[in-house]
Enzyme design. Sequence first.
Site, PDB file in Angstrom:
ATOM      1  N   GLY A  67      -2.181  -5.603   8.699  1.00  0.00           N
ATOM      2  CA  GLY A  67      -3.371  -5.664   7.842  1.00  0.00           C
ATOM      3  C   GLY A  67      -3.145  -6.534   6.616  1.00  0.00           C
ATOM      4  O   GLY A  67      -3.993  -7.366   6.258  1.00  0.00           O
ATOM      5  N   HIS A  97       6.816 -30.906  10.652  1.00  0.00           N
ATOM      6  CA  HIS A  97       6.140 -29.644  10.310  1.00  0.00           C
ATOM      7  C   HIS A  97       5.155 -29.822   9.155  1.00  0.00           C
ATOM      8  O   HIS A  97       4.181 -29.095   9.057  1.00  0.00           O
ATOM      9  CB  HIS A  97       7.168 -28.560   9.973  1.00  0.00           C
ATOM     10  N   CYS A 141       3.070  -3.321   4.066  1.00  0.00           N
ATOM     11  CA  CYS A 141       2.217  -2.179   4.418  1.00  0.00           C
ATOM     12  C   CYS A 141       2.888  -1.494   5.605  1.00  0.00           C
ATOM     13  O   CYS A 141       4.069  -1.749   5.864  1.00  0.00           O
ATOM     14  CB  CYS A 141       0.764  -2.592   4.656  1.00  0.00           C
ATOM     15  N   GLY A 142       2.172  -0.636   6.308  1.00  0.00           N
ATOM     16  CA  GLY A 142       2.815   0.122   7.382  1.00  0.00           C
ATOM     17  C   GLY A 142       3.341  -0.763   8.493  1.00  0.00           C
ATOM     18  O   GLY A 142       4.543  -0.807   8.775  1.00  0.00           O
ATOM     19  N   THR A 143       2.437  -1.498   9.130  1.00  0.00           N
ATOM     20  CA  THR A 143       2.846  -2.428  10.192  1.00  0.00           C
ATOM     21  C   THR A 143       3.058  -3.843   9.661  1.00  0.00           C
ATOM     22  O   THR A 143       3.672  -4.674  10.332  1.00  0.00           O
ATOM     23  CB  THR A 143       1.744  -2.541  11.264  1.00  0.00           C
ATOM     24  N   HIS A 148       9.792 -23.921   9.454  1.00  0.00           N
ATOM     25  CA  HIS A 148       8.707 -24.607  10.167  1.00  0.00           C
ATOM     26  C   HIS A 148       7.331 -24.411   9.534  1.00  0.00           C
ATOM     27  O   HIS A 148       6.487 -25.285   9.646  1.00  0.00           O
ATOM     28  CB  HIS A 148       8.650 -24.118  11.625  1.00  0.00           C
ATOM     29  N   ASP A 198       0.871  -1.178   0.000  1.00  0.00           N
ATOM     30  CA  ASP A 198       0.000   0.000   0.000  1.00  0.00           C
ATOM     31  C   ASP A 198       0.911   1.232   0.000  1.00  0.00           C
ATOM     32  O   ASP A 198       2.134   1.103  -0.188  1.00  0.00           O
ATOM     33  CB  ASP A 198      -0.996  -0.040   1.179  1.00  0.00           C
TER      34      ASP A 198
HETATM   35  C1  RB5 Z   1      -2.103   2.583   6.483  1.00  0.00           C
HETATM   36  O1  RB5 Z   1      -2.208   3.781   7.146  1.00  0.00           O
HETATM   37  C2  RB5 Z   1      -1.867   1.445   7.490  1.00  0.00           C
HETATM   38  O2  RB5 Z   1      -3.004   1.265   8.270  1.00  0.00           O
HETATM   39  C3  RB5 Z   1      -1.487   0.168   6.770  1.00  0.00           C
HETATM   40  O3  RB5 Z   1      -0.350   0.393   6.011  1.00  0.00           O
HETATM   41  C4  RB5 Z   1      -1.170  -1.009   7.654  1.00  0.00           C
HETATM   42  O4  RB5 Z   1      -0.290  -0.679   8.668  1.00  0.00           O
HETATM   43  C5  RB5 Z   1      -2.314  -1.816   8.103  1.00  0.00           C
HETATM   44  O5  RB5 Z   1      -2.190  -2.801   8.814  1.00  0.00           O
END
Ligand code: RB5
Length: 147
Positions: free
Chosen positions: A69, A132, A64-66, A97, A8
């Site tokens: 998601g 596994h 993505c950011g974290t 694994h 994203d």
């Molecule tokens: C986008 O702002 C952020 O929510 C997305 O990149 C991600 O971290 C979602 O899990």
Amino acid sequence: MRLAIASDHAGFELKETLKKYLQQTHELVDFGTTKCEPTDYPIVSIKAAQSVAQKECDLGVIICGTGIGSCIAANKVKGVRAALCHSTDFALMSRKHNNANIIVLPGRFIAGHYAIEILKKWLETAFEGGRHQKRIDLITEYERQQS
Ligand code: RB5
């Protein structure tokens, strides 16, 4: 080896960094995004995940950011085993694994050079099989029962 890659907006910069590294050794299929504009991570993650599940790509890389998601979204696709990896140790274990077929990286929490190290470890590590395999088979059987 053919790799699916997607991000994203929050993972876009890291995606472009990783592409430069991967292009030297792999065929890449980029499922977007192609810009820094807000992009909903489920759309790109699910497209990349489907390409791995349908064996159009061998493995996938999603950012993505974290990473949370995208990992949730990718794992909704039957046959996908997506692993969120923050370290080389997690990359190693997710292949050995869990036979992870998608690596998810947290673009807002790791530097480009470390992401490359994580990805390198993931790509060079093979699934161990043995005990596994039985556990992967249990997941596959659960998926089969749902459809
Ligand atoms: C986008 O702002 C952020 O929510 C997305 O990149 C991600 O971290 C979602 O899990």
